[in-house]
Design an enzyme around this catalytic site. Structure first.
Site, PDB file in Angstrom:
ATOM      1  N   SER A  66     -13.833  23.897 -21.900  1.00 42.29           N
ATOM      2  CA  SER A  66     -12.809  24.049 -22.933  1.00 42.29           C
ATOM      3  C   SER A  66     -11.738  25.014 -22.431  1.00 42.29           C
ATOM      4  CB  SER A  66     -13.469  24.627 -24.185  1.00 42.29           C
ATOM      5  OG  SER A  66     -12.496  25.153 -25.049  1.00 42.29           O
ATOM      6  N   SER A  67     -10.528  24.870 -22.966  1.00 45.59           N
ATOM      7  CA  SER A  67      -9.452  25.772 -22.525  1.00 45.59           C
ATOM      8  C   SER A  67      -9.662  27.205 -23.014  1.00 45.59           C
ATOM      9  CB  SER A  67      -8.098  25.250 -23.016  1.00 45.59           C
ATOM     10  OG  SER A  67      -8.089  25.165 -24.424  1.00 45.59           O
ATOM     11  N   CYS A  68     -10.641  27.423 -23.929  1.00 46.55           N
ATOM     12  CA  CYS A  68     -10.851  28.795 -24.411  1.00 46.55           C
ATOM     13  C   CYS A  68     -11.584  29.659 -23.384  1.00 46.55           C
ATOM     14  CB  CYS A  68     -11.577  28.814 -25.750  1.00 46.55           C
ATOM     15  SG  CYS A  68     -13.239  28.194 -25.665  1.00 46.55           S
ATOM     16  N   TYR A 107     -18.759  31.130 -27.412  1.00 44.05           N
ATOM     17  CA  TYR A 107     -18.654  29.737 -26.941  1.00 44.05           C
ATOM     18  C   TYR A 107     -18.024  29.707 -25.542  1.00 44.05           C
ATOM     19  CZ  TYR A 107     -16.868  24.894 -26.927  1.00 44.05           C
ATOM     20  OH  TYR A 107     -16.572  23.594 -26.607  1.00 44.05           O
ATOM     21  N   LYS A 153     -19.428  28.263 -21.897  1.00 47.91           N
ATOM     22  CA  LYS A 153     -18.706  27.269 -21.088  1.00 47.91           C
ATOM     23  C   LYS A 153     -18.398  27.810 -19.685  1.00 47.91           C
ATOM     24  CE  LYS A 153     -18.705  23.807 -23.833  1.00 47.91           C
ATOM     25  NZ  LYS A 153     -19.459  22.603 -23.434  1.00 47.91           N
ATOM     26  N   HIS A 167     -11.899  21.325 -36.552  1.00 49.01           N
ATOM     27  CA  HIS A 167     -10.686  21.782 -35.858  1.00 49.01           C
ATOM     28  C   HIS A 167      -9.460  21.483 -36.716  1.00 49.01           C
ATOM     29  CE1 HIS A 167     -13.430  21.556 -32.302  1.00 49.01           C
ATOM     30  NE2 HIS A 167     -12.807  22.681 -32.038  1.00 49.01           N
TER      31      HIS A 167
HETATM   32  O1  GFB Z   1      -8.385  23.874 -34.207  1.00 47.37           O
HETATM   33  P1  GFB Z   1      -8.698  25.310 -34.305  1.00 47.37           P
HETATM   34  O2  GFB Z   1      -9.816  25.692 -35.202  1.00 47.37           O
HETATM   35  O3  GFB Z   1      -8.935  25.784 -32.834  1.00 47.37           O
HETATM   36  O4  GFB Z   1      -7.406  26.113 -34.856  1.00 47.37           O
HETATM   37  P2  GFB Z   1      -8.610  27.018 -31.871  1.00 47.37           P
HETATM   38  C1  GFB Z   1      -6.155  26.023 -34.230  1.00 47.37           C
HETATM   39  C2  GFB Z   1      -5.141  26.827 -35.002  1.00 47.37           C
HETATM   40  O5  GFB Z   1      -4.861  26.134 -36.234  1.00 47.37           O
HETATM   41  C3  GFB Z   1      -5.529  28.245 -35.379  1.00 47.37           C
HETATM   42  C4  GFB Z   1      -4.890  27.059 -37.302  1.00 47.37           C
HETATM   43  O6  GFB Z   1      -4.414  29.099 -35.243  1.00 47.37           O
HETATM   44  C5  GFB Z   1      -5.918  28.093 -36.855  1.00 47.37           C
HETATM   45  O7  GFB Z   1      -5.755  29.308 -37.597  1.00 47.37           O
HETATM   46  N1  GFB Z   1      -5.226  26.337 -38.546  1.00 47.37           N
HETATM   47  C6  GFB Z   1      -4.403  26.158 -39.588  1.00 47.37           C
HETATM   48  C7  GFB Z   1      -6.401  25.751 -38.839  1.00 47.37           C
HETATM   49  N2  GFB Z   1      -5.021  25.512 -40.587  1.00 47.37           N
HETATM   50  C8  GFB Z   1      -6.260  25.228 -40.129  1.00 47.37           C
HETATM   51  C9  GFB Z   1      -7.371  24.550 -40.708  1.00 47.37           C
HETATM   52  O8  GFB Z   1      -7.341  24.089 -41.827  1.00 47.37           O
HETATM   53  N3  GFB Z   1      -8.489  24.420 -39.935  1.00 47.37           N
HETATM   54  C10 GFB Z   1      -8.559  24.935 -38.667  1.00 47.37           C
HETATM   55  N4  GFB Z   1      -9.676  24.759 -37.946  1.00 47.37           N
HETATM   56  N5  GFB Z   1      -7.531  25.613 -38.109  1.00 47.37           N
HETATM   57  C11 GFB Z   1     -11.071  26.574 -31.199  1.00 47.37           C
HETATM   58  C12 GFB Z   1     -12.181  27.411 -30.665  1.00 47.37           C
HETATM   59  O9  GFB Z   1     -10.019  27.429 -31.334  1.00 47.37           O
HETATM   60  O10 GFB Z   1     -10.646  25.582 -30.288  1.00 47.37           O
HETATM   61  C13 GFB Z   1     -13.200  26.624 -29.987  1.00 47.37           C
HETATM   62  O11 GFB Z   1     -12.660  28.226 -31.699  1.00 47.37           O
HETATM   63  C14 GFB Z   1     -12.678  25.520 -29.101  1.00 47.37           C
HETATM   64  O12 GFB Z   1     -13.986  27.489 -29.238  1.00 47.37           O
HETATM   65  C15 GFB Z   1     -11.575  24.752 -29.763  1.00 47.37           C
HETATM   66  O13 GFB Z   1     -12.234  26.054 -27.883  1.00 47.37           O
HETATM   67  C16 GFB Z   1     -10.920  23.746 -28.852  1.00 47.37           C
HETATM   68  O14 GFB Z   1      -7.722  26.486 -30.816  1.00 47.37           O
HETATM   69  O15 GFB Z   1      -8.101  28.227 -32.561  1.00 47.37           O
END
Ligand code: GFB
Length: 320
Positions: free
Chosen positions: A107-109, A136, A140, A179
């Site tokens: 993952s890119s994280c 996580y 990875k 996500h």
């Molecule tokens: O998709 P997401 O959870 O992944 O969130 P990450 C991306 C961005 O969208 C963050 C915002 O800045 C969230 O605050 N966001 C806005 C939301 N509204 C929402 C919502 O309703 N749901 C969610 N989920 N986000 C994950 C990692 O990070 O990415 C994992 O935690 C993994 O480890 C994955 O690497 C690909 O990019 O923030």
């Protein structure tokens, strides 16, 4: 007579990524698939017995515990434990069974929170990680280092791909654990149906994210299984053995929310909830190394989101 198809074990074939890999390998491989009930990938004894009995030629390690920012932040023990155990168990038993090529998905994280953008592969382990998903990311990173170490000590052809944020058919639509793309599709859809005037979007809306359709990642996996060793090793040498997989298409969460709203046909207001974490400010991948080998993404974001919304609607119809 044509040569027999390679026997490929797709670990995690029921997930969004694994099922896309299965679609991409249809007709090109003799697929070995096991549900969680048949094979628990966290149990070394079961994984050992499976590999010794089935002796796959190749493996795609797509099994992982995944979730969005809230799930990562709330269940850190589950994310680190499950991902560490699955990676170490499958990679070790693949080596013991003489698997000729394995593709591990990260993952890119894995990259430091404030690394220079776009993120090049050499940024790994040069700084502190984003706290919301550090456990996580550590699992990875361990997966990359497992592949690298088996390659170094045993000359195993174990390869690692680091995809950017993914979306596609078969995604998780849980209201809190998913996500951002499936979360927002669902929330905007429900708001449209209920006639709500406002939808909450987590965080400030300012973080930038790059998104890749899972079918494009699946093609990258096929590519990683097929690429001759010399060409692959030239781009992914032992000392930096993972390759990035991204679309290059980046936008702010506010712009993404507007795109999802217009795809769904929601015409109300967006309200940004700053009590929710933003996570990484930005994580755009530099995917030039994989692209120089010949892989390229094909699904533009707006088109991908429109087609995923259609799948979501079909799923709703099926579940009635
Ligand atoms: O998709 P997401 O959870 O992944 O969130 P990450 C991306 C961005 O969208 C963050 C915002 O800045 C969230 O605050 N966001 C806005 C939301 N509204 C929402 C919502 O309703 N749901 C969610 N989920 N986000 C994950 C990692 O990070 O990415 C994992 O935690 C993994 O480890 C994955 O690497 C690909 O990019 O923030």
């Amino acid at each position: 007579m044509s040569p027999p198809l390679p026997r490929v074990f797709v670990a995690g074939h029921r997930g969004m990524v694994g099922s896309a890999v299965v679609r991409a390998l249809q007709g090109r491989a003799d697929l070995l698939l096991r549900s969680r009930d048949e094979l628990d990938l966290t149990r070394q004894d079961q994984v050992e017995a499976f590999f010794q009995q089935e002796r796959p030629d190749q493996v795609v390690l797509a099994a992982a515990k995944v979730g969005g920012i809230h799930a990562n932040n709330t269940y850190p023990a589950e994310f680190i434990y499950s991902n560490l155990v699955v990676a170490s168990t499958v990679i070790h038993e693949a080596w013991r069974a003489g698997v000729s090529r394995l593709v591990f998905l990260g993952s890119s994280c894995i990259y430091p929170r404030l690394a220079e953008q776009p993120l090049r592969e050499e940024a790994l382990l040069t700084g502190l990680l984003e706290p919301t998903n550090e456990p996580y990311a550590i699992a990875k990173i361990a997966g990359i280092k497992l592949c690298e170490s088996y390659r170094r000590q045993y000359n195993s052809d174990f390869r690692s791909l680091m995809p950017t944020n993914l979306y596609g058919p078969g995604d998780n639509y849980h209201p809190e654990h998913s996500h951002v793309i499936p979360s927002l599709l669902r929330r905007f859809h429900e708001a449209k149906i209920s006639g709500a005037k406002e939808v909450v979007v987590w965080g400030s809306g300012r973080p930038q994210r790059e998104f890749l359709h899972v079918d494009d990642l699946a093609q990258a996996c096929v590519f990683a299984l097929d690429s001759p060793r010399e060409a692959w090793d030239a781009q992914a040498p032992l000392t930096r053995s993972h390759l990035n997989v991204g679309s290059g298409e980046e936008l702010s969460i506010a712009d993404l929310a507007a795109l999802v709203a217009s795809t769904v046909g929601f015409e109300g207001r967006l309200q940004f909830d700053r009590q929710q974490p933003d996570g990484s400010p930005r994580k755009l991948l530099d995917s030039s190394r994989l692209r120089s080998l010949g892989w390229a993404p094909t699904v533009p974001l707006a088109q991908g989101i429109a087609s995923v919304y259609q799948d979501f609607l079909q799923g709703e119809v099926r579940s009635i």
